[in-house]
Design a protein around this motif. Structure first.
Motif, short mmCIF file in Angstrom:
data_model
loop_
_atom_site.label_atom_id
_atom_site.label_comp_id
_atom_site.label_asym_id
_atom_site.label_seq_id
_atom_site.Cartn_x
_atom_site.Cartn_y
_atom_site.Cartn_z
N VAL A 191 0.85 -1.19 0.00
CA VAL A 191 0.00 0.00 0.00
C VAL A 191 0.88 1.24 0.00
CG1 VAL A 191 -1.73 1.32 1.29
CG2 VAL A 191 -1.84 -1.19 1.25
N VAL A 192 0.60 2.17 -0.92
CA VAL A 192 1.29 3.46 -0.96
C VAL A 192 0.25 4.54 -0.71
CG1 VAL A 192 2.56 5.11 -2.35
CG2 VAL A 192 3.10 2.68 -2.51
N ILE A 193 0.46 5.34 0.33
CA ILE A 193 -0.45 6.43 0.68
C ILE A 193 0.24 7.75 0.37
CG2 ILE A 193 -1.81 7.50 2.51
CD1 ILE A 193 -1.76 4.83 3.99
N GLY A 194 -0.38 8.54 -0.51
CA GLY A 194 0.20 9.83 -0.89
C GLY A 194 0.10 10.85 0.22
N GLY A 195 0.82 11.96 0.06
CA GLY A 195 0.91 12.98 1.10
C GLY A 195 -0.24 13.96 1.11
N GLY A 196 0.04 15.19 1.63
CA GLY A 196 -1.02 16.14 1.91
C GLY A 196 -1.04 17.35 1.00
N LYS A 197 -1.62 18.46 1.52
CA LYS A 197 -1.93 19.63 0.71
C LYS A 197 -0.94 20.78 0.91
CE LYS A 197 -5.16 21.53 4.13
NZ LYS A 197 -6.54 22.00 4.36
N THR A 198 0.13 20.56 1.62
CA THR A 198 1.12 21.62 1.83
C THR A 198 2.44 21.23 1.16
OG1 THR A 198 1.94 20.66 3.91
CG2 THR A 198 0.07 22.18 4.05
N ASP A 199 3.29 22.22 0.96
CA ASP A 199 4.58 21.96 0.32
C ASP A 199 5.40 20.96 1.11
OD1 ASP A 199 3.76 23.78 -1.50
OD2 ASP A 199 5.43 25.19 -1.23
N SER A 200 5.25 20.94 2.41
CA SER A 200 6.08 20.06 3.24
C SER A 200 5.53 18.64 3.31
CB SER A 200 6.18 20.63 4.66
OG SER A 200 4.89 20.73 5.25
N THR A 201 4.29 18.42 2.88
CA THR A 201 3.70 17.08 3.00
C THR A 201 3.28 16.46 1.67
OG1 THR A 201 1.47 17.99 3.33
CG2 THR A 201 2.81 17.59 5.30
N CYS A 202 3.23 17.23 0.61
CA CYS A 202 2.66 16.74 -0.65
C CYS A 202 3.59 15.76 -1.36
CB CYS A 202 2.33 17.90 -1.58
SG CYS A 202 3.78 18.82 -2.15
N THR A 203 2.99 14.93 -2.21
CA THR A 203 3.74 13.96 -3.01
C THR A 203 3.08 13.80 -4.36
OG1 THR A 203 2.43 12.10 -2.16
CG2 THR A 203 4.48 12.63 -0.99
N ILE A 204 3.82 13.20 -5.26
CA ILE A 204 3.28 12.75 -6.55
C ILE A 204 3.74 11.32 -6.75
CG2 ILE A 204 5.26 13.69 -7.84
CD1 ILE A 204 3.30 14.27 -10.14
N ILE A 205 2.84 10.47 -7.24
CA ILE A 205 3.13 9.04 -7.43
C ILE A 205 3.22 8.76 -8.93
CG2 ILE A 205 2.31 6.69 -7.04
CD1 ILE A 205 0.76 7.78 -4.62
N ILE A 206 4.28 8.06 -9.32
CA ILE A 206 4.47 7.67 -10.72
C ILE A 206 4.51 6.15 -10.81
CG2 ILE A 206 5.94 7.88 -12.75
CD1 ILE A 206 6.70 10.21 -9.96
N VAL A 207 3.69 5.62 -11.70
CA VAL A 207 3.66 4.17 -11.95
C VAL A 207 4.21 3.94 -13.35
CG1 VAL A 207 2.23 2.11 -12.10
CG2 VAL A 207 1.66 3.91 -10.44
N ASP A 208 5.31 3.24 -13.45
CA ASP A 208 5.93 2.91 -14.74
C ASP A 208 5.84 1.40 -14.97
OD1 ASP A 208 7.11 5.25 -16.11
OD2 ASP A 208 8.18 5.49 -14.20
N LYS A 209 5.22 1.03 -16.08
CA LYS A 209 5.14 -0.40 -16.42
C LYS A 209 5.82 -0.62 -17.76
CE LYS A 209 2.13 -4.35 -17.08
NZ LYS A 209 2.70 -4.69 -18.40
N LYS A 210 6.72 -1.60 -17.78
CA LYS A 210 7.42 -1.96 -19.00
C LYS A 210 7.47 -3.48 -19.07
CE LYS A 210 10.28 2.22 -19.22
NZ LYS A 210 11.67 2.77 -19.26
N GLY A 211 6.80 -4.03 -20.06
CA GLY A 211 6.76 -5.48 -20.20
C GLY A 211 6.08 -6.11 -19.00
N THR A 212 6.78 -7.00 -18.33
CA THR A 212 6.21 -7.67 -17.16
C THR A 212 6.57 -6.98 -15.84
OG1 THR A 212 8.16 -9.12 -16.99
CG2 THR A 212 6.31 -9.89 -18.36
N GLU A 213 7.33 -5.92 -15.94
CA GLU A 213 7.80 -5.24 -14.74
C GLU A 213 7.01 -3.95 -14.50
OE1 GLU A 213 11.96 -4.65 -15.20
OE2 GLU A 213 12.46 -6.78 -15.00
#
Length: 603
Positions: free
Chosen positions: A562-584
């Protein structure tokens, strides 16, 4: 009981003469009321109250007053205009006393007011934001042709609708009227007496700069107990919108698959709209949405589903909208037509193995933060953007929704890359929250569902509110309990489907975490975790707690990471990137500075 009866009778008597009869004001139109006040018949305060109520009930932006009769003009003089303006909270822009008393009131603060003399004839020009008002009150007569020509020449410099108001005493067939009708439209009809003179205010619209307005409707105002010889009239105009102001957002792609995609966009005014598309940018066909044989039009939220597309194929398209200024049973009038630039998108392919997905959560309309996060991922191609809840925040006004949507779609280049908007708890709050489904397309008409991007299956859940249905702030208007039960049924069906079983990778996305929520109220976990316990998901992506967290598989009883993203401020925010290539498949989480908080292989 007697007091109640007396109050009821008094209310009935007041209302019987306070309200004139008007048709409903049409959306985006501007109402002008030409009101005749002739010999006040009752006590002074009653009569002034009557006309104030008539004005307020009309919902007019511009009010022309003609005060006639010796009782009105002798007793009050110019003061009657000020009295009525104060009672209706309007501005006095023009007062003229030539036997009768004339006044012009507006809700809007004028940009400028200029008085001009043409051959000793006073003409007042009031410029508003969307129109120009010309008032030669009491000066036009049958032999005023030269004055008409000078007024007309003076109006040619304006690039907005110019309206001419005159309490005239000339007949329809007079030379003055003939000169007026060369360059002016006759917008209202107060009627004429036996000698052919007008029984009220004429309103003309200047036409030399083109038809920059449409007459929506006009008529005689039915004022109870109005015994005057002059008539009161109303006029509804719709000012035509400049071409550059018609579009409200860029097009944004929704709900894609191998053979279909929905194109949505907002306009600032009601329009008729269509799409031109094809595999060749110079050879595109036209398509529009219809229902029961009729084109869906005269609206501002546009949605057109492109169907029968070829998989793994690049298509070109542009959206087209034409303003509708009059939409009636037997007559329609249009403004400018606007076309977007030509954009492209590619349909999905069931055999596709590679993609890149970007996930935001809990932006809470912090657009500067959102743009900083996106700047770290926009240099590489991406195929899908997911907004995982609490990105629109509490939707109290239409602008809360449209402003957020305009920002999100333009930044992520949603006219070429599709997006998915998932509800969080804050998207369920505010009077416009139920309108969200009109602005973003849902899968099978529900906020939850499943779709495939190549060999990867996505399951989207809607966790609803974060407090019980009986919590006081919901006033007994929520039933997320049954809503979650419905999703439990959907989950069981989805986990048994061929699309889910045969997928190479499986991603679960929902706003409130089922693991690591830190809250005491966890109805989704209690209901859904038994169903999901052995489901072979490769990752779950969540938000809500405003703190980034990674929960390893089996760390808390969870059978998938489980990945839980961050919040609404500069100190807590995050961005999640999902990269899929072939079977990985790999997951990365970045902070606002681009620092890597997590790198995870899901193989």
């Amino acid at each position: 009981m007697k007091k109640i009866k007396i109050l009821f009778i008094l209310s009935f008597v007041l209302s019987s003469y306070s309200y004139a009869q008007y048709p409903q004001k049409i959306q985006n139109s501007h109402r002008i009321l030409a009101l005749n006040i002739d010999n006040l018949n009752r006590t002074l305060e009653e009569d002034i109250d009557k006309y104030e109520r008539i004005i307020l009930n009309s919902n007019s932006e511009i009010v022309l007053l003609e005060c006639t009769g010796s009782k009105t003009t002798d007793d009050l003089g110019n003061g009657i205009v000020d009295r009525i303006a104060k009672g209706t909270k309007m501005r006095v822009n023009f007062v003229l006393s030539e036997g009768n008393i004339h006044g012009l009131l507006t809700k809007e603060q004028p940009i400028s007011i200029k008085d001009t003399l043409f051959d000793d004839n006073r003409v007042s020009v009031i410029e508003l934001g969307r129109s120009v008002l010309v008032c030669p009150f009491g000066t036009l007569s049958a032999d005023n042709g030269k004055l008409v020509e000078k007024i007309t020449d003076g109006c040619s410099a304006y690039d907005k609708p110019v309206l001419l108001f005159t309490f005239s005493d000339f007949a329809q067939e007079s030379q003055t009227m003939k000169l007026l009708l060369k360059n002016w439209n006759y917008l209202n009809n107060p009627g004429n007496n036996q000698s052919g003179s007008a029984l009220g205010t004429y309103i003309f619209g200047y036409t030399k700069q083109g038809e920059v307005y449409s007459k929506v409707q006009s008529g005689i105002v039915d004022i109870s107990e109005d015994v005057g010889t002059q008539r009161s009239t109303y006029l509804d105009l719709r000012y035509k919108t400049k071409a550059m102001d018609i579009m409200g957002t860029i097009p944004y792609l929704q709900n894609p698959n191998e053979n279909e995609v929905s194109v949505m966009w907002l306009t600032n005014v009601p329009c008729r709209s269509w799409i031109e598309y094809g595999t060749d940018s110079v050879d595109m066909k036209r398509v529009y949405s219809s229902i029961d044989g009729v084109m869906i039009a005269n609206n501002k939220v546009n949605r057109i589903r492109l169907t029968d597309l070829k998989p793994a194929t690049k298509y070109y398209y542009r959206v087209v909208s034409q303003e509708i200024t009059v939409y009636s049973s037997y007559y329609k009038e249009f403004g400018d037509t606007v076309r977007s630039s030509i954009k492209s998108f590619s349909t999905w392919d069931k055999n596709r193995t590679d993609f890149r997905m970007i996930v935001f959560n809990d932006v809470h309309r912090n657009f500067n933060m959102f743009k900083k996060l996106f700047s770290h991922v926009n240099k590489e191609p991406y195929d899908l953007v997911v907004f995982n809840g609490d990105c629109f925040d509490d939707l109290e006004r239409e602008g809360d929704l449209t402003g957020s949507l305009s920002t999100y779609t333009s930044v992520i280049k949603n006219d070429e890359i599709p997006s998915v908007f998932i509800r969080g708890n804050h998207e369920n709050r505010g009077q416009y929250s139920l309108c969200l489904r009109d602005y973003v397309e849902q899968m099978n008409n529900t906020p939850y569902g499943a779709f495939s991007l190549g060999d990867t299956r996505f399951v989207i859940l809607d966790t609803g509110e974060d407090k019980p249905d009986n919590f006081w702030v919901y006033y007994g208007m929520n039933d997320f309990t049954q809503y979650r039960i419905n999703q439990a049924k959907f989950l069981k069906k989805e986990l048994a489907s061929n699309e889910f079983i045969n997928a190479r990778k499986r991603i679960l996305i929902h706003h409130i975490p089922l693991w690591g929520n830190r809250g005491k109220y966890e109805p989704c976990a209690e209901l859904w975790n038994p169903i999901l316990h052995n489901a072979p998901f490769d990752i779950a992506l969540n938000g809500h707690i405003h703190t980034f967290r990674y929960i390893r598989k089996n760390e808390m009883g969870n059978t998938y990471p489980v990945v839980i993203g961050g919040g609404k401020t500069d100190s807590t925010c995050t961005i999640i990137i999902v990269d899929k290539k072939g079977t990985e498949m790999a997951i990365r989480v970045l902070d606002i500075n681009g620092n890597v908080l997590l790198e995870l292989e899901c193989n």
